[in-house]
Scaffold this motif. Structure first.
Motif, PDB file in Angstrom:
ATOM      1  N   PHE A  20       0.620  -0.768  -0.251  1.00 20.59           N
ATOM      2  CA  PHE A  20       0.103   0.520   0.634  1.00 20.59           C
ATOM      3  C   PHE A  20       1.062   0.977  -0.063  1.00 20.59           C
ATOM      4  O   PHE A  20       0.435   2.146  -0.391  1.00 20.59           O
ATOM      5  CB  PHE A  20      -1.189   0.423   1.315  1.00 20.59           C
ATOM      6  CG  PHE A  20      -2.470  -0.833   0.968  1.00 20.59           C
ATOM      7  CD1 PHE A  20      -2.904   0.129  -0.042  1.00 20.59           C
ATOM      8  CD2 PHE A  20      -2.434  -1.500   1.527  1.00 20.59           C
ATOM      9  CE1 PHE A  20      -4.540  -1.021  -0.464  1.00 20.59           C
ATOM     10  CE2 PHE A  20      -3.255  -2.646   1.215  1.00 20.59           C
ATOM     11  CZ  PHE A  20      -4.787  -2.654   0.268  1.00 20.59           C
ATOM     12  N   SER A  21       1.602   1.178   0.794  1.00 19.16           N
ATOM     13  CA  SER A  21       3.028   2.975   0.736  1.00 19.16           C
ATOM     14  C   SER A  21       3.054   3.224  -0.278  1.00 19.16           C
ATOM     15  O   SER A  21       3.411   3.672  -1.042  1.00 19.16           O
ATOM     16  CB  SER A  21       3.724   2.300   1.687  1.00 19.16           C
ATOM     17  OG  SER A  21       4.920   1.033   1.925  1.00 19.16           O
ATOM     18  N   SER A  22       3.213   1.846  -0.836  1.00 17.71           N
ATOM     19  CA  SER A  22       4.373   1.999  -2.701  1.00 17.71           C
ATOM     20  C   SER A  22       3.576   2.505  -3.835  1.00 17.71           C
ATOM     21  O   SER A  22       4.106   3.260  -4.705  1.00 17.71           O
ATOM     22  CB  SER A  22       5.464   0.746  -2.795  1.00 17.71           C
ATOM     23  OG  SER A  22       3.951  -0.452  -3.307  1.00 17.71           O
ATOM     24  N   GLN A  23       2.118   1.878  -3.253  1.00 17.03           N
ATOM     25  CA  GLN A  23       0.939   2.414  -4.194  1.00 17.03           C
ATOM     26  C   GLN A  23       0.730   3.780  -4.364  1.00 17.03           C
ATOM     27  O   GLN A  23       1.215   4.853  -5.069  1.00 17.03           O
ATOM     28  CB  GLN A  23      -0.048   1.690  -4.192  1.00 17.03           C
ATOM     29  CG  GLN A  23      -0.578   0.594  -4.858  1.00 17.03           C
ATOM     30  CD  GLN A  23      -0.644   0.522  -5.562  1.00 17.03           C
ATOM     31  OE1 GLN A  23      -1.488   1.082  -6.937  1.00 17.03           O
ATOM     32  NE2 GLN A  23      -0.446  -0.947  -6.749  1.00 17.03           N
ATOM     33  N   LEU A  24       0.778   4.237  -2.953  1.00 19.12           N
ATOM     34  CA  LEU A  24       0.267   5.562  -2.529  1.00 19.12           C
ATOM     35  C   LEU A  24       1.696   7.131  -2.623  1.00 19.12           C
ATOM     36  O   LEU A  24       1.822   7.637  -3.075  1.00 19.12           O
ATOM     37  CB  LEU A  24       0.805   6.350  -0.933  1.00 19.12           C
ATOM     38  CG  LEU A  24      -0.403   4.929  -1.105  1.00 19.12           C
ATOM     39  CD1 LEU A  24      -0.799   5.270   1.442  1.00 19.12           C
ATOM     40  CD2 LEU A  24      -2.755   5.714  -1.055  1.00 19.12           C
ATOM     41  N   LEU A  25       3.153   5.704  -3.088  1.00 17.62           N
ATOM     42  CA  LEU A  25       4.407   6.465  -3.487  1.00 17.62           C
ATOM     43  C   LEU A  25       4.479   7.135  -5.192  1.00 17.62           C
ATOM     44  O   LEU A  25       5.377   7.421  -5.187  1.00 17.62           O
ATOM     45  CB  LEU A  25       5.001   6.304  -2.757  1.00 17.62           C
ATOM     46  CG  LEU A  25       5.396   6.653  -1.484  1.00 17.62           C
ATOM     47  CD1 LEU A  25       6.533   6.184  -0.768  1.00 17.62           C
ATOM     48  CD2 LEU A  25       5.406   7.858  -0.410  1.00 17.62           C
ATOM     49  N   ALA A  26       3.557   5.566  -5.577  1.00 14.52           N
ATOM     50  CA  ALA A  26       4.028   5.876  -6.890  1.00 14.52           C
ATOM     51  C   ALA A  26       3.443   7.657  -7.345  1.00 14.52           C
ATOM     52  O   ALA A  26       2.337   7.781  -7.423  1.00 14.52           O
ATOM     53  CB  ALA A  26       2.919   4.815  -7.717  1.00 14.52           C
ATOM     54  N   GLN A  27       4.733   7.533  -8.333  1.00 15.46           N
ATOM     55  CA  GLN A  27       4.269   8.810  -9.513  1.00 15.46           C
ATOM     56  C   GLN A  27       5.033   8.942 -10.475  1.00 15.46           C
ATOM     57  O   GLN A  27       6.302   8.013 -10.797  1.00 15.46           O
ATOM     58  CB  GLN A  27       4.975   9.906  -8.679  1.00 15.46           C
ATOM     59  CG  GLN A  27       3.672  10.508  -7.622  1.00 15.46           C
ATOM     60  CD  GLN A  27       4.602  11.922  -7.215  1.00 15.46           C
ATOM     61  OE1 GLN A  27       5.977  11.911  -6.721  1.00 15.46           O
ATOM     62  NE2 GLN A  27       3.580  13.274  -7.336  1.00 15.46           N
ATOM     63  N   PRO A  28       4.730   9.370 -11.904  1.00 13.03           N
ATOM     64  CA  PRO A  28       5.605   9.202 -13.499  1.00 13.03           C
ATOM     65  C   PRO A  28       6.536   9.362 -12.903  1.00 13.03           C
ATOM     66  O   PRO A  28       7.397  10.258 -12.394  1.00 13.03           O
ATOM     67  CB  PRO A  28       4.380   9.714 -13.971  1.00 13.03           C
ATOM     68  CG  PRO A  28       2.966   9.703 -12.780  1.00 13.03           C
ATOM     69  CD  PRO A  28       3.111  10.104 -11.835  1.00 13.03           C
TER      70      PRO A  28
END
Length: 161
Positions: free
Chosen positions: A13-21
């Motif tokens: 979940f934290s990697s999903q929230l930190l995902a940015q192009p």
């Protein structure tokens, strides 16, 4: 066992929230004819082909355009060159679209209009830019640096290089 499962779920979940192009390229459509939903002029078609050549090396992973002839025709050569499907977005819902863009990974290319492209740049990065009604050569690159986007300005051309 429970702790490691919870740790894995939290990490996902934290990697999903930190995902940015990594990069977002934003530009206005190429030169247009007149009318209510005009197509590109010959000059605009040349510019669209050059944009495809210019951006192909960035290895885009997502392409976005409003649902107007001029924007669709501007991104079409890049879509053909990369075999990517163009996703439509609503230029009247830029706040929502900017939020959706921030959840992506990879490299996104967004084709919009003289009024919406500067708004998207501002929403995504906080940088203020301007595109005049007679300007078609501005290409903005937002490159992720830490947790903020750095603005890099490029030009496009309708002339053969």
């Amino acid at each position: 066992m429970k702790f490691s499962l919870l740790a894995v779920i939290a990490l996902l979940f934290s990697s999903q929230l930190l995902a940015q192009p990594e990069q977002i390229f934003l530009l206005r459509h190429s030169e247009k004819a007149s009318g209510s939903d005009p197509s590109l002029t010959d000059k605009g078609k040349l510019r669209a082909n050059n944009i495809a050549k210019q951006l192909q090396s960035a290895k885009p992973t997502q392409l976005f355009s409003t649902n107007y002839n001029r924007t669709q025709q501007t991104i079409a050569p890049l879509a053909r060159a990369t075999s990517l499907k163009v996703q439509s977005y609503n230029p009247r819902e830029l706040v929502q679209f900017a939020g959706e863009l921030k959840l992506l990974n990879g490299v996104a290319v967004v084709v919009g209009h003289s009024n919406t492209t500067p708004q998207l740049v501002k929403l995504l990065s906080g940088h203020r830019v301007n595109i005049e009604e007679d300007e078609y050569d501005k290409l903005y690159e937002l490159r992720l640096h830490g947790d903020e986007y750095q603005l890099i300005r490029h030009k496009t051309s309708f002339k053969a290089k």
